[in-house]
Each structure stands twice: as C-alpha cells, then as structure tokens.
Scaffold this motif. Structure first.
Motif, PDB file in Angstrom:
ATOM      1  N   GLN A   6      -0.495  10.532   0.963  1.00 18.38           N
ATOM      2  CA  GLN A   6      -1.793   9.805   0.008  1.00 18.38           C
ATOM      3  C   GLN A   6      -1.987   8.017   0.462  1.00 18.38           C
ATOM      4  N   SER A   7      -3.713   7.840   0.459  1.00 19.25           N
ATOM      5  CA  SER A   7      -4.003   6.241   0.764  1.00 19.25           C
ATOM      6  C   SER A   7      -5.098   6.632  -0.729  1.00 19.25           C
ATOM      7  N   PRO A   9      -2.325   3.227  -1.420  1.00 21.20           N
ATOM      8  CA  PRO A   9      -1.121   3.678  -2.546  1.00 21.20           C
ATOM      9  C   PRO A   9      -1.096   2.275  -3.481  1.00 21.20           C
ATOM     10  N   ASP A  10      -2.046   1.460  -3.516  1.00 19.88           N
ATOM     11  CA  ASP A  10      -1.909   0.768  -5.037  1.00 19.88           C
ATOM     12  C   ASP A  10      -4.082   0.825  -4.818  1.00 19.88           C
ATOM     13  N   LEU A  21      -9.541   8.239  -3.397  1.00 21.07           N
ATOM     14  CA  LEU A  21      -8.435   8.836  -3.374  1.00 21.07           C
ATOM     15  C   LEU A  21      -8.209  10.044  -1.777  1.00 21.07           C
ATOM     16  N   THR A 102      -1.110   7.757  -5.919  1.00 26.67           N
ATOM     17  CA  THR A 102      -1.881   6.456  -5.611  1.00 26.67           C
ATOM     18  C   THR A 102      -1.093   5.314  -7.088  1.00 26.67           C
TER      19      THR A 102
END
Lengths: 108, 113
Positions: A6-7, A9-10, A21, A102
């Motif tokens: 997933q990207s 992360p933040d 996301l 995320t």
C-alpha cells in the motif's frame, strides 16, 4: 505467498482535501476489500471490490484486476476520516492477506 | 446483535497464565476467522473455520495457540502459558462463505504483564 503493498504509508491532509490511496498485489485475486481502522481500533468495511468501480458517498474505489491494483478515493476529507486504511486480498483459499496500511491524518 | 461480537474487550493477565477469547459471529455466517494485530502493524491471519472444521490452521504461531468452534456459532481462541509477545489485539471476522466480504468484531485487546 501473495504480496500486498500500500502507498503512501502516511498521508497528512487539510480538511476538505481529496486523496488517493493505492494497493498493489502480486497475483490474481478472488476478492479485495478496503477497510478503515478508526483511532479506536475498529475495522470498518468500506468496499468489497474484486473488480470494477464502486461509490459510497465521499468514498469510491476502483480495482483493475488485470493490472493488479486498486485505488481508494476520498473526497472532501473530514477529521473523522482519520485512521488507517487497509487493503486486503483473498488469493486461492480463504486466507485474507492484508497490506501494511496507509495512515491518514486529517487536520482541521 | 447484528454484528460480530467479541469478549472480553480487554484482558490483562500475567505471563504464564492461560487466556480464552470468545467470538460470536453474525447469525447464519458459516465461516469464521481469527487474526492478530500487533501495535502499529497490519493483521496476521491465525486460523479459519468453515462450519466446525478448521481447514487452515497455518497461521497459528505456536502450539500454545488453539481454537475451536462448536455448533457453527461461537468460537474460542485459547492461548496457553502466555508470553509478552502475545500482547496484541485479537480480531474475529465472519462471512457467509468463500470469497464473500468479511465482517469484523471490535477485537480483544490482550496485554501480558
């Protein structure tokens, strides 16, 4: 085993902003779900979307199964959208494999 | 209730004690799953039940962990001789069958002192 990435992360956004996301997965899947884990730890089902596009209010999701990715769109973000968003895929048997998530923070 | 129910919501116990966690799935859901979530991490699959049988126990981290399900309803996850690394939130989910959306309970937060 299947890999789910997933990207980003933040993600930190101002209230009212839009966000996208992404979830990439390494193999063909039977099922894909998006979840929101709120700050109290509750996992909320957002979408069951093995393919195609779905919309629910300010949220929508698209899965392109042939290219092995899914996108979650959040429009007009609100502070209640804060939390961790997980993508989870079902490959072959019943084992749902989760991405690392995320973490979304919406600033008022 | 309408959703998956887990109890207790919180459990604090001393290292070496046994603990039992309970999950009541949504009525009519034949499949039930246990997951573990350590602080700040994603969910790890532990075990899956179809009816009362467990076709996939591959996620159980050690022989201290066991689970059972009776009457195609309630499931219990038992951890024997708890260790500090067992501290986590244990989540249960249920679904109507293969490939259908999984619905999660609120979890049991387990803390081992």
């Amino acid at each position: 085993g299947i890999q789910v990435e997933q990207s980003p992360p933040d993600l930190i956004l101002q209230e009212g902003a839009n966000s996208t996301l992404r979830c990439n997965f390494s193999d063909s899947v039977n099922n894909l779900q998006w979840f929101h884990q709120n700050p109290w730890g509750q996992l909320i089902n957002l979408f069951y979307i093995p393919s195609g596009t779905k919309q629910n209010g300010r949220l929508s999701a698209t899965t392109v199964a042939t290219e092995r990715y899914s996108l979650l769109y959040i429009s007009s973000s609100q502070t209640t959208d804060s939390g961790v968003y997980f993508c989870a895929v079902l490959f072959g048997n019943e084992k749902l494999t989760f991405g690392t998530g995320t973490r979304l923070t919406i600033i008022p | 209730g309408a959703g998956v129910s887990q109890s207790p919501s919180n459990k604090v116990t001393e290292k070496g004690k046994d603990v039992e966690l309970r999950c009541d799935p949504i009525s009519g859901h034949t499949a039930l799953y246990w997951y573990r979530q350590r602080l700040g991490q994603g969910l790890e699959f532990l075990i899956y039940f179809q009816g009362n049988s467990a076709p996939d126990k591959s996620g159980l981290p050690s022989d201290r962990f066991s689970a059972e399900r009776t009457g195609e309803s309630v499931s219990t996850l038992t951890i024997q001789r708890t260790q500090q690394e067992d501290s986590a939130v244990y989540l249960c989910a249920s679904t109507t069958g293969h490939g259908q959306p999984q619905h999660f309970g609120d979890g049991t937060r387990l803390s081992i002192l």
